[in-house]
Design a protein around this motif. Sequence first.
Motif, PDB file in Angstrom:
ATOM      1  N   TYR A   1       0.842  -1.205   0.000  1.00 41.73           N
ATOM      2  CA  TYR A   1       0.000   0.000   0.000  1.00 41.73           C
ATOM      3  C   TYR A   1       0.880   1.259   0.000  1.00 41.73           C
ATOM      4  O   TYR A   1       0.680   2.193  -0.777  1.00 41.73           O
ATOM      5  N   LEU A   2       1.899   1.271   0.860  1.00 44.71           N
ATOM      6  CA  LEU A   2       2.796   2.420   0.988  1.00 44.71           C
ATOM      7  C   LEU A   2       3.539   2.664  -0.323  1.00 44.71           C
ATOM      8  O   LEU A   2       3.624   3.791  -0.814  1.00 44.71           O
ATOM      9  N   LEU A   3       4.017   1.588  -0.891  1.00 41.33           N
ATOM     10  CA  LEU A   3       4.773   1.671  -2.134  1.00 41.33           C
ATOM     11  C   LEU A   3       3.908   2.224  -3.253  1.00 41.33           C
ATOM     12  O   LEU A   3       4.311   3.135  -3.991  1.00 41.33           O
ATOM     13  N   SER A   4       2.684   1.707  -3.344  1.00 44.39           N
ATOM     14  CA  SER A   4       1.813   2.170  -4.434  1.00 44.39           C
ATOM     15  C   SER A   4       1.448   3.641  -4.237  1.00 44.39           C
ATOM     16  O   SER A   4       1.353   4.408  -5.189  1.00 44.39           O
ATOM     17  N   THR A   5       1.277   4.076  -2.963  1.00 45.54           N
ATOM     18  CA  THR A   5       0.972   5.490  -2.704  1.00 45.54           C
ATOM     19  C   THR A   5       2.148   6.361  -3.121  1.00 45.54           C
ATOM     20  O   THR A   5       1.985   7.411  -3.756  1.00 45.54           O
ATOM     21  N   LEU A   6       3.350   5.907  -2.734  1.00 43.71           N
ATOM     22  CA  LEU A   6       4.556   6.667  -3.080  1.00 43.71           C
ATOM     23  C   LEU A   6       4.688   6.822  -4.591  1.00 43.71           C
ATOM     24  O   LEU A   6       4.887   7.926  -5.113  1.00 43.71           O
ATOM     25  N   ILE A   7       4.550   5.704  -5.293  1.00 43.88           N
ATOM     26  CA  ILE A   7       4.681   5.736  -6.754  1.00 43.88           C
ATOM     27  C   ILE A   7       3.612   6.644  -7.349  1.00 43.88           C
ATOM     28  O   ILE A   7       3.874   7.498  -8.203  1.00 43.88           O
ATOM     29  N   GLY A   8       2.391   6.533  -6.832  1.00 50.86           N
ATOM     30  CA  GLY A   8       1.289   7.365  -7.323  1.00 50.86           C
ATOM     31  C   GLY A   8       1.570   8.844  -7.130  1.00 50.86           C
ATOM     32  O   GLY A   8       1.359   9.670  -8.023  1.00 50.86           O
ATOM     33  N   THR A   9       2.090   9.190  -5.938  1.00 47.10           N
ATOM     34  CA  THR A   9       2.344  10.598  -5.626  1.00 47.10           C
ATOM     35  C   THR A   9       3.481  11.152  -6.479  1.00 47.10           C
ATOM     36  O   THR A   9       3.397  12.244  -7.029  1.00 47.10           O
ATOM     37  N   LEU A  10       4.566  10.376  -6.564  1.00 51.04           N
ATOM     38  CA  LEU A  10       5.753  10.869  -7.258  1.00 51.04           C
ATOM     39  C   LEU A  10       5.584  10.936  -8.767  1.00 51.04           C
ATOM     40  O   LEU A  10       5.980  11.888  -9.402  1.00 51.04           O
ATOM     41  N   PHE A  11       4.980   9.904  -9.321  1.00 48.53           N
ATOM     42  CA  PHE A  11       4.950   9.829 -10.790  1.00 48.53           C
ATOM     43  C   PHE A  11       3.607  10.179 -11.416  1.00 48.53           C
ATOM     44  O   PHE A  11       3.527  10.519 -12.563  1.00 48.53           O
ATOM     45  N   PHE A  12       2.531  10.038 -10.680  1.00 43.27           N
ATOM     46  CA  PHE A  12       1.224  10.277 -11.313  1.00 43.27           C
ATOM     47  C   PHE A  12       0.436  11.386 -10.644  1.00 43.27           C
ATOM     48  O   PHE A  12      -0.768  11.498 -10.768  1.00 43.27           O
ATOM     49  N   LYS A  13       1.145  12.183  -9.818  1.00 39.69           N
ATOM     50  CA  LYS A  13       0.539  13.341  -9.148  1.00 39.69           C
ATOM     51  C   LYS A  13      -0.711  12.969  -8.347  1.00 39.69           C
ATOM     52  O   LYS A  13      -1.718  13.660  -8.356  1.00 39.69           O
ATOM     53  N   GLY A  14      -0.635  11.855  -7.672  1.00 39.64           N
ATOM     54  CA  GLY A  14      -1.745  11.470  -6.807  1.00 39.64           C
ATOM     55  C   GLY A  14      -1.794  12.405  -5.603  1.00 39.64           C
ATOM     56  O   GLY A  14      -0.878  13.187  -5.373  1.00 39.64           O
ATOM     57  N   ASP A  15      -2.875  12.389  -4.863  1.00 40.94           N
ATOM     58  CA  ASP A  15      -3.014  13.280  -3.722  1.00 40.94           C
ATOM     59  C   ASP A  15      -2.865  12.476  -2.423  1.00 40.94           C
ATOM     60  O   ASP A  15      -3.780  11.774  -2.022  1.00 40.94           O
ATOM     61  N   PRO A  16      -1.720  12.600  -1.749  1.00 48.51           N
ATOM     62  CA  PRO A  16      -1.461  11.781  -0.572  1.00 48.51           C
ATOM     63  C   PRO A  16      -2.320  12.152   0.629  1.00 48.51           C
ATOM     64  O   PRO A  16      -2.373  11.416   1.591  1.00 48.51           O
ATOM     65  N   GLU A  17      -2.950  13.324   0.594  1.00 50.94           N
ATOM     66  CA  GLU A  17      -3.749  13.700   1.756  1.00 50.94           C
ATOM     67  C   GLU A  17      -5.087  12.980   1.821  1.00 50.94           C
ATOM     68  O   GLU A  17      -5.727  12.925   2.851  1.00 50.94           O
ATOM     69  N   ARG A  18      -5.521  12.464   0.682  1.00 56.60           N
ATOM     70  CA  ARG A  18      -6.763  11.704   0.703  1.00 56.60           C
ATOM     71  C   ARG A  18      -6.519  10.363   1.368  1.00 56.60           C
ATOM     72  O   ARG A  18      -5.387   9.938   1.546  1.00 56.60           O
ATOM     73  N   GLY A  19      -7.579   9.725   1.812  1.00 61.58           N
ATOM     74  CA  GLY A  19      -7.394   8.363   2.317  1.00 61.58           C
ATOM     75  C   GLY A  19      -7.202   8.268   3.812  1.00 61.58           C
ATOM     76  O   GLY A  19      -6.525   7.388   4.316  1.00 61.58           O
ATOM     77  N   TRP A  20      -7.805   9.230   4.551  1.00 63.43           N
ATOM     78  CA  TRP A  20      -7.712   9.133   6.011  1.00 63.43           C
ATOM     79  C   TRP A  20      -8.362   7.859   6.532  1.00 63.43           C
ATOM     80  O   TRP A  20      -7.881   7.235   7.451  1.00 63.43           O
ATOM     81  N   THR A  21      -9.464   7.494   5.929  1.00 66.76           N
ATOM     82  CA  THR A  21     -10.184   6.311   6.386  1.00 66.76           C
ATOM     83  C   THR A  21      -9.305   5.069   6.301  1.00 66.76           C
ATOM     84  O   THR A  21      -9.228   4.285   7.243  1.00 66.76           O
ATOM     85  N   SER A  22      -8.618   4.954   5.174  1.00 68.19           N
ATOM     86  CA  SER A  22      -7.786   3.759   5.018  1.00 68.19           C
ATOM     87  C   SER A  22      -6.636   3.765   6.020  1.00 68.19           C
ATOM     88  O   SER A  22      -6.238   2.726   6.539  1.00 68.19           O
ATOM     89  N   LEU A  23      -6.114   4.970   6.317  1.00 69.38           N
ATOM     90  CA  LEU A  23      -5.038   5.068   7.309  1.00 69.38           C
ATOM     91  C   LEU A  23      -5.518   4.612   8.681  1.00 69.38           C
ATOM     92  O   LEU A  23      -4.868   3.841   9.380  1.00 69.38           O
ATOM     93  N   LEU A  24      -6.709   5.124   9.006  1.00 66.93           N
ATOM     94  CA  LEU A  24      -7.295   4.794  10.304  1.00 66.93           C
ATOM     95  C   LEU A  24      -7.532   3.288  10.405  1.00 66.93           C
ATOM     96  O   LEU A  24      -7.195   2.643  11.396  1.00 66.93           O
ATOM     97  N   LEU A  25      -8.078   2.755   9.301  1.00 66.65           N
ATOM     98  CA  LEU A  25      -8.356   1.318   9.262  1.00 66.65           C
ATOM     99  C   LEU A  25      -7.090   0.509   9.461  1.00 66.65           C
ATOM    100  O   LEU A  25      -7.038  -0.435  10.237  1.00 66.65           O
ATOM    101  N   LEU A  26      -6.053   0.935   8.747  1.00 66.39           N
ATOM    102  CA  LEU A  26      -4.774   0.224   8.845  1.00 66.39           C
ATOM    103  C   LEU A  26      -4.238   0.268  10.261  1.00 66.39           C
ATOM    104  O   LEU A  26      -3.746  -0.727  10.791  1.00 66.39           O
ATOM    105  N   GLY A  27      -4.365   1.457  10.892  1.00 63.72           N
ATOM    106  CA  GLY A  27      -3.905   1.620  12.275  1.00 63.72           C
ATOM    107  C   GLY A  27      -4.601   0.642  13.191  1.00 63.72           C
ATOM    108  O   GLY A  27      -3.970  -0.079  13.970  1.00 63.72           O
ATOM    109  N   PHE A  28      -5.930   0.583  13.056  1.00 65.39           N
ATOM    110  CA  PHE A  28      -6.712  -0.321  13.908  1.00 65.39           C
ATOM    111  C   PHE A  28      -6.342  -1.775  13.647  1.00 65.39           C
ATOM    112  O   PHE A  28      -6.202  -2.578  14.559  1.00 65.39           O
TER     113      PHE A  28
END
Length: 316
Positions: free
Chosen positions: A244-271
Amino acid sequence: MLVSLVIPVLNESENLPALWSRLRGVTSGLSDVEFEAVFVDDGSTDDTPGSIRALPVDGNLQWVLVQLSRNFGHQAAITAGMQHACGDAVVFLDADLQDPPELIVDFLDHFQQGYDVVYGVRKNRKEPLWLRFCFASFYRLFNAIAERPIPLDAGDFGLMSKRVAKLIAQMPERDRLIRGMRSWVGFKQIGIPYDRPGRYAGTTRYSVARRIEGAFDGLFGYSKVPIRLSLFLGASVFGMCGIYLLSTLIGTLFFKGDPERGWTSLLLLGFMLGGANLVATAIVGEYVSRAYFQGKNRPIFIVAETARSSRTEPAR
Ligand code: UDP
Ligand code: MG
């Protein structure tokens, strides 16, 4: 030949007269065999010891009373009985007549044919549906993960040769699931199907908490699978997070993804990670606590007193 009948008893005085007369019925038909009934009083608060001492002795059936200093539990009581049994074969049965004494004849037949272990297999049970469901699930789960499977629907009711009984009695482990230990020792074994009736008098001496404790003893005492499971769980959650982390990184760096989105998934992962951590720690804790109690090396039971029916020592 001397045969010992090991019978753990906890507040069973109302069952004893009926049990004794059934036992006398069976043993009187086997006049070339001597029997000693080894009653292990597991801390009864009624007059169970007094009722045992009052049992009439004649013919080839005598009694031995082993009184424990308090309640140590069914499996510990059986172990105490094994250690005090002198027979060439040892039969285990409950005092509430759920284990029909008449089967002893079959057990002895098979023993004489050379079987070291003969056990009863329940064709049906009279317990409430939810309890039957729990038993069935436990045995199936146990067999799926245990070091050595145990025969389905077989309890402690059965016979062991002297050598098997002594072997098991000498095993120092505290988590004693006798049917698991019996299966582990090997030798020639056979199951005999029988109909299991309901209790003769009274209600089960097992609380739900005790049954859960027993199930845990079985699962953690006889299997390494739970601890492997926590490794598997940890590794797979770690792996998924990594991807998940790797795909987010690649998305942000190369495809201008928005890393601030996805709080829910972060929270879920934490739990999820927190939960997986707790589960893994608890599983480790189960094994550590077992090792701790085993390390103390306390006796499995304590005998307060023993007595034997007044006729002289049984013939060996
Ligand atoms: N028993 C015992 N100690 C205990 C619980 C039970 O010695 O802590 C004895 C009880 O008196 C009976 C046998 O073990 O002779 C089986 O117990 P119970 O019938 O209550 O168990 P269930 O048949 O309900 O599984
Ligand atoms: Mg019972």
